[in-house]
Structure formats: structure tokens, C-alpha cells
Design a protein around this motif. Sequence first.
Motif, PDB file in Angstrom:
ATOM      1  N   UNK A  29      53.841  -3.131  20.604  1.00 26.85           N
ATOM      2  CA  UNK A  29      52.938  -2.587  19.575  1.00 26.85           C
ATOM      3  C   UNK A  29      53.543  -1.969  18.317  1.00 26.85           C
ATOM      4  N   UNK A  30      54.936  -2.286  18.134  1.00 28.24           N
ATOM      5  CA  UNK A  30      55.657  -1.838  17.006  1.00 28.24           C
ATOM      6  C   UNK A  30      55.551  -2.281  15.732  1.00 28.24           C
ATOM      7  N   UNK A  31      55.168  -3.746  15.625  1.00 24.62           N
ATOM      8  CA  UNK A  31      54.833  -4.300  14.653  1.00 24.62           C
ATOM      9  C   UNK A  31      53.424  -4.141  14.181  1.00 24.62           C
ATOM     10  N   UNK A  32      52.378  -3.746  15.110  1.00 22.73           N
ATOM     11  CA  UNK A  32      51.114  -3.519  14.710  1.00 22.73           C
ATOM     12  C   UNK A  32      51.183  -2.079  14.070  1.00 22.73           C
ATOM     13  N   UNK A  33      51.854  -1.341  14.623  1.00 23.94           N
ATOM     14  CA  UNK A  33      51.970   0.176  14.273  1.00 23.94           C
ATOM     15  C   UNK A  33      52.553   0.338  12.840  1.00 23.94           C
TER      16      UNK A  33
END
Length: 235
Positions: A188-192
Motif C-alpha cells: 500500500x506504500x505507493x497508494x499512500x
Amino acid sequence: MDMLMDAQIAEAGLADWRKLAQGLHARYVVDDFGTGARFVAAVGEAGDALGHHPSVSMGTGHVDFKLVSDDAVHRDDDGTELVLQWVTQQDVDLAWRITEIAVDHGVAAEPGSVGMIELGLDTRQSATIAPVWAALLTGNAEAQGHGSPSDEIRDATGRVPNLWFGDASDDGTSGQRFHVEVYVAHEVAEQRIAAAVAAGGTVVDDTDAPSLTVIADQDGNRGVLCVAESPATTD
């Protein structure tokens, strides 16, 4: 027991779990409180059998677990041993057992939902100011250096976020000293980051990405998005 490096944890293939900061974290989705309670009770029995237990919290529709050993041993190249809070084989073994129990109880993992927050404070005198923060945050002087070779503040009861000390700049500037460390699952890092940028934030330093990405708000206040290697992959 010996502490495990991130690569060793990844090799265990714990698909339900994510390594955030010092420990392993998992979230399981439950339909109701009774299902969650029975699940936790079964995990408690497994912990009794293994002589090790997770930290547990229950909320609406979910049960969260954290696994960490208070007596993990780290050995320096010169043979010096340090006792730390970190993941050991007993945490991996119990994580596997909890995954099995989850299957038995019909509850599914939601690994992308795990997260935790730590505080960072840049200073050139951590040994001097750490006792103040240990007293203020936990009321216990023993929180200073608990499970850490540094002056980091860790509350043994988990009531407050950990506070660690970074190096202040040597140029004498009085910039932001406090910042938030936000640990998330790798998937979920890129989305965050994208969500923070879409909300008006700015990526000011991605030199150490994907492990660390520094994001500033419109006032210049900075936070750090932290991603550890996933236990579910061996890339």
C-alpha cells in the motif's frame, strides 16, 4: 534467541504478516465480536503451548496481533552481544500457528491494513533529554533504552508510540525537530504516497525509497513513510 534479519523473516513466507519496525503485525477480519473472542482464545492456548504470546487488540470487525521478542540477541562482528526487542524464531513459529488457527476459525487476513506510528526527535543531546521524555510519555525511567541499545523511549505496555532520537543538523538551523514515522505494508506504500501528494503534500526526499520516503505538508511539516521488507516475499 537470536534476532532474525529482514531477509530471514521474508524467507519464512508469512503471507498473513508484515514486518513493521521491530515486530510482526497481522490483521484478521471477523464477522462479529464472538468470532473474534473465540479466535483470540484459541491463539492464547497456542501461545501457552509455545511459551510465547502476541499483543492483541480487537476492534469492530477485526483482530490485530503483534509479535516481538523482548530478549532477541544481536551479535556484533566482534562477538559483543546485545539484547533487543526484535523478531526471533519463536515469533515466526507462533505467527505460523496463528495463521493455521485463522484458517480453522474461518477468518481471513488483511495484511495491507496493518500499520503503526513512531515519533522521531532530532537532537544532539539524546542522553540528556531522553529522561524527560521517558517520564512525560510513560512515567517510567526504565522506558529509556528499553529493548534498544540507544536512548529510544519504548513503553513496555504499548500505551504510547515509541520515540526515537535522530541526529540534528550541524548547521545550527532550527528547523522541524519532531516528525512522525508511519509504517505501512509494502503493497500500500505507493497508494499512500500518491494519496498524500494528491491532498497537497510534496515528496521532498525519496533517496532511500521504497524503505523511507519523506513527505511534507503545505506548511513544510515533514513525516516519513516507512516500508520494511515483506515477510511474504523473498525478492
